[in-house]
Design a protein around this motif. Sequence first.
Motif, mmCIF file in Angstrom:
data_model
loop_
_atom_site.group_PDB
_atom_site.id
_atom_site.type_symbol
_atom_site.label_atom_id
_atom_site.label_comp_id
_atom_site.label_asym_id
_atom_site.label_seq_id
_atom_site.Cartn_x
_atom_site.Cartn_y
_atom_site.Cartn_z
ATOM 1 N N ALA A 34 -4.742 -2.109 -13.890
ATOM 2 C CA ALA A 34 -3.527 -1.906 -13.097
ATOM 3 C C ALA A 34 -2.344 -2.451 -13.887
ATOM 4 C CB ALA A 34 -3.641 -2.610 -11.751
ATOM 5 N N SER A 36 0.333 -3.915 -13.076
ATOM 6 C CA SER A 36 0.880 -5.210 -12.651
ATOM 7 C C SER A 36 -0.074 -6.379 -12.873
ATOM 8 C CB SER A 36 1.265 -5.151 -11.172
ATOM 9 O OG SER A 36 0.115 -4.957 -10.365
ATOM 10 N N ASP A 64 0.966 -5.917 -7.782
ATOM 11 C CA ASP A 64 1.149 -4.927 -6.725
ATOM 12 C C ASP A 64 -0.145 -4.890 -5.904
ATOM 13 O OD1 ASP A 64 1.303 -2.666 -5.117
ATOM 14 O OD2 ASP A 64 2.296 -1.458 -6.655
ATOM 15 N N ASP A 66 -0.983 -3.456 -3.118
ATOM 16 C CA ASP A 66 -1.420 -2.138 -2.641
ATOM 17 C C ASP A 66 -2.167 -1.374 -3.726
ATOM 18 O OD1 ASP A 66 -0.336 -2.580 -0.111
ATOM 19 O OD2 ASP A 66 1.599 -1.704 -0.661
ATOM 20 N N THR A 67 -1.709 -1.473 -4.959
ATOM 21 C CA THR A 67 -2.388 -0.809 -6.076
ATOM 22 C C THR A 67 -3.760 -1.418 -6.310
ATOM 23 O OG1 THR A 67 -0.290 -0.226 -7.127
ATOM 24 C CG2 THR A 67 -2.240 -0.281 -8.550
ATOM 25 N N ALA A 70 -6.084 -0.301 -3.602
ATOM 26 C CA ALA A 70 -6.440 1.110 -3.773
ATOM 27 C C ALA A 70 -7.505 1.282 -4.861
ATOM 28 C CB ALA A 70 -5.200 1.933 -4.103
ATOM 29 N N ILE A 71 -7.393 0.548 -5.958
ATOM 30 C CA ILE A 71 -8.389 0.609 -7.033
ATOM 31 C C ILE A 71 -9.748 0.156 -6.509
ATOM 32 C CG2 ILE A 71 -9.095 -0.461 -9.222
ATOM 33 C CD1 ILE A 71 -6.051 -0.506 -9.932
#
Length: 100
Positions: A34, A36, A64, A66-67, A70-71
């Motif tokens: 990711a 971030s 982040d 949310d990222t 999601a991953i």
Amino acid sequence: MEYTLMTHIRRLVIDVLKPHEPSTLEFAQQVSEAESVAGVNASVIELDREVQNVKFTIEGESIDYDTVEAIIEDAGGSVHSVDQIACGEYIVEDAPTPQD
């Protein structure tokens, strides 16, 4: 009254429930990719027939969430809990107290 939180997440410690596949190594590598995220530490906490509990310590300048979530979900896992978060200009290490 509505508040807008505009601070940088520097460290995030989460408990993740994940299937045995992908491996913890692959899982950690995916999270580390990711944009971030600067670094990831993954420790298996508990193992049973179908799932693993893994503690992820994630650091970066401005993570982040949310990222990251999601991953984890795309890889078949789920965030079980957020156990620690460090925000602001720098990471403040926990200070020992008499209860420790």
